[in-house]
Design a protein around this motif. Structure first.
Motif, short mmCIF file in Angstrom:
data_model
loop_
_atom_site.label_atom_id
_atom_site.label_comp_id
_atom_site.label_asym_id
_atom_site.label_seq_id
_atom_site.Cartn_x
_atom_site.Cartn_y
_atom_site.Cartn_z
N PHE A 104 22.17 10.65 -12.30
CA PHE A 104 20.97 10.09 -12.90
C PHE A 104 19.69 10.59 -12.24
O PHE A 104 18.60 10.15 -12.59
CB PHE A 104 21.03 8.56 -12.88
N GLY A 105 19.79 11.48 -11.27
CA GLY A 105 18.61 12.11 -10.70
C GLY A 105 17.67 11.12 -10.03
O GLY A 105 18.07 10.06 -9.56
N ASN A 106 16.40 11.46 -10.00
CA ASN A 106 15.38 10.63 -9.38
C ASN A 106 14.88 9.59 -10.38
O ASN A 106 14.14 9.91 -11.31
CB ASN A 106 14.21 11.49 -8.90
N LEU A 107 15.27 8.34 -10.18
CA LEU A 107 14.86 7.27 -11.08
C LEU A 107 13.45 6.80 -10.74
O LEU A 107 13.05 6.79 -9.58
CB LEU A 107 15.84 6.09 -10.96
N ASP A 108 12.73 6.41 -11.77
CA ASP A 108 11.37 5.91 -11.60
C ASP A 108 11.43 4.46 -11.13
O ASP A 108 11.77 3.57 -11.90
CB ASP A 108 10.62 6.00 -12.92
N ALA A 109 11.13 4.23 -9.86
CA ALA A 109 11.22 2.88 -9.29
C ALA A 109 10.21 1.92 -9.90
O ALA A 109 10.34 0.71 -9.74
CB ALA A 109 11.05 2.95 -7.77
N LYS A 110 9.21 2.44 -10.59
CA LYS A 110 8.20 1.58 -11.20
C LYS A 110 8.53 1.20 -12.64
O LYS A 110 7.85 0.39 -13.25
CB LYS A 110 6.83 2.27 -11.16
N ALA A 111 9.58 1.81 -13.19
CA ALA A 111 9.95 1.52 -14.57
C ALA A 111 10.50 0.10 -14.68
O ALA A 111 11.18 -0.39 -13.75
CB ALA A 111 10.99 2.52 -15.06
N TRP A 112 10.26 -0.56 -15.80
CA TRP A 112 10.70 -1.94 -15.97
C TRP A 112 12.21 -2.08 -15.93
O TRP A 112 12.75 -3.13 -15.55
CB TRP A 112 10.16 -2.53 -17.28
N TYR A 113 12.92 -1.02 -16.28
CA TYR A 113 14.38 -1.08 -16.32
C TYR A 113 15.04 -0.68 -15.00
O TYR A 113 16.27 -0.72 -14.88
CB TYR A 113 14.91 -0.17 -17.43
N PHE A 114 14.23 -0.29 -14.01
CA PHE A 114 14.78 0.29 -12.79
C PHE A 114 15.81 -0.62 -12.11
O PHE A 114 16.91 -0.19 -11.80
CB PHE A 114 13.66 0.62 -11.80
N GLU A 115 15.47 -1.89 -11.88
CA GLU A 115 16.38 -2.78 -11.16
C GLU A 115 17.65 -3.04 -11.95
O GLU A 115 18.74 -3.14 -11.39
CB GLU A 115 15.68 -4.10 -10.83
N ARG A 131 19.89 11.92 -18.99
CA ARG A 131 18.47 11.67 -19.21
C ARG A 131 18.28 10.25 -19.74
O ARG A 131 19.14 9.73 -20.46
CB ARG A 131 17.92 12.69 -20.21
N ILE A 132 17.17 9.64 -19.41
CA ILE A 132 16.87 8.27 -19.85
C ILE A 132 15.74 8.33 -20.86
O ILE A 132 14.70 8.94 -20.61
CB ILE A 132 16.50 7.38 -18.67
N ASP A 133 15.96 7.69 -22.00
CA ASP A 133 14.97 7.69 -23.07
C ASP A 133 14.72 6.25 -23.50
O ASP A 133 15.65 5.54 -23.90
CB ASP A 133 15.48 8.52 -24.24
N VAL A 134 13.48 5.81 -23.41
CA VAL A 134 13.10 4.48 -23.87
C VAL A 134 12.58 4.61 -25.30
O VAL A 134 11.68 5.39 -25.57
CB VAL A 134 12.02 3.85 -22.97
N HIS A 163 26.22 19.70 -24.09
CA HIS A 163 25.45 20.18 -22.94
C HIS A 163 24.43 19.17 -22.42
O HIS A 163 23.83 19.42 -21.38
CB HIS A 163 24.73 21.47 -23.32
N ARG A 164 24.24 18.06 -23.14
CA ARG A 164 23.25 17.08 -22.69
C ARG A 164 23.76 15.67 -22.91
O ARG A 164 24.62 15.42 -23.75
CB ARG A 164 21.93 17.26 -23.45
N ALA A 165 23.21 14.74 -22.12
CA ALA A 165 23.57 13.33 -22.25
C ALA A 165 22.31 12.48 -22.14
O ALA A 165 21.40 12.81 -21.37
CB ALA A 165 24.57 12.93 -21.16
N TRP A 166 22.26 11.42 -22.92
CA TRP A 166 21.12 10.52 -22.89
C TRP A 166 21.59 9.07 -22.80
O TRP A 166 22.53 8.67 -23.48
CB TRP A 166 20.28 10.64 -24.17
N LEU A 167 20.92 8.31 -21.98
CA LEU A 167 21.04 6.86 -21.98
C LEU A 167 19.79 6.33 -22.66
O LEU A 167 18.68 6.56 -22.17
CB LEU A 167 21.16 6.30 -20.56
#
Length: 234
Positions: free
Chosen positions: A25-36, A58-61, A77-81
C-alpha cells in the motif's frame, strides 16, 4: 441472554508467513480521513497471514451514488481499493475488500473468481454449504417473506431476491468469510461488528450476512488450510 454476544478471539494455530499485505500500500496519507480505518484493517491482516504476490494497491476515493461503501478492482497490471467519500466504510468493510483482492491475486493461476469452481476451494465450499447461515439464505430463494425474531418479537419482511442472490455468490461468500476469519483474530470492535451481522438464538436478521462463532469453526479451518498450502501461514 445478551442480544449480541461478542465472540472470543480465535485461538492461533499458525503464524504469518511471507510479505505483509501492508507493504503493497506504499506511503499512506496520514491526514486522510480513512487513514486510521485502513491502518487498523492492514494491521489486522498482517497479524494473521502474509502473501508475497500483490502488486502496489492504489487508493481511490469516489462519490458515486450507488449504495456501496468500499470496493476492490484487480486488473492484470493494476489494483485499486475504492473507498466511498461518504466515509461510511469501516475497517471490517476494508478487510472484506482485501478478501476480494486475495482471491483475485493470490489464486489468479486458478482463473477468474476460483472460489466458485476450483477444486482447491471445494473443502471450503462444502464448509460454507453446511453452515446454518448459508442454509438460511439458500432457503430464502423459494420464499417471498421471512418471519424472524427481532428486538420487539416476531417480524415479517419481504425478501428481495436480488439481495439473496448477491449474498449467495461465491466470491461474496469468500470475502465475507475472509473478513470474519480476520476479525476473529482482531479486537473487540471487529468481533462485535461480526456478531451484529449474524443470526443468534435471541436475535435474528432478515439476511444473515455473517456466521455465529460455532457455525464458522469449520469454515475458518478450511480457510487456514488454503492459506497454509499457499505458504501464507507457517
Amino acid at each position: 441472554m445478551d442480544i449480541v454476544q461478542i465472540p472470543k478471539p480465535r485461538v492461533r494455530r499458525y503464524t504469518p508467513n511471507d510479505l505483509p499485505i501492508s507493504t503493497h500500500f506504499g506511503n499512506l496519507d496520514a491526514k486522510a480521513w480513512y487513514f486510521e480505518r485502513l491502518r487498523k484493517a492492514l494491521d489486522a491482516v498482517d497479524h494473521v497471514h502474509g502473501d508475497g504476490y500483490w502488486q502496489h494497491v492504489r487508493i481511490d476515493v469516489s462519490d458515486d451514488d450507488n449504495g456501496w461503501r468500499a470496493g476492490f478492482h484487480a486488473g492484470e497490471h493494476r489494483a485499486w481499493l475504492f473507498i466511498h467519500a461518504d466515509q461510511t466504510a469501516n475497517s471490517l468493510d476494508l478487510i472484506h475488500e482485501f478478501g476480494h483482492g486475495l482471491e483475485a491475486y493470490g489464486f489468479q493461476d486458478l482463473g477468474f473468481r476460483p472460489s466458485a469452481f476450483a477444486q482447491k476451494f471445494e473443502p471450503w465450499r462444502q464448509a460454507i454449504i453446511v453452515s446454518q447461515a448459508y442454509q438460511t439464505l439458500f432457503a430464502m430463494q423459494a420464499q417471498k417473506t421471512r418471519v424472524y425474531k427481532g428486538l420487539v418479537g416476531q417480524i415479517e419482511r419481504v425478501i428481495h431476491r436480488e439481495t439473496v442472490v448477491y449474498c449467495l455468490e461465491w466470491h461474496e461468500l469468500f470475502a465475507r468469510s475472509y473478513a470474519q476469519y480476520i476479525a476473529l483474530h482482531g479486537d473487540q470492535e471487529m468481533r462485535l461488528q461480526i456478531s451484529e451481522e449474524a443470526d443468534s438464538e435471541s436475535r435474528e436478521l432478515l439476511y444473515p450476512m455473517q456466521w455465529q462463532s460455532s457455525d464458522f469453526d469449520l469454515i475458518a479451518e478450511e480457510l487456514e488450510r488454503l492459506f497454509f498450502k499457499k505458504g501464507w501461514l507457517t
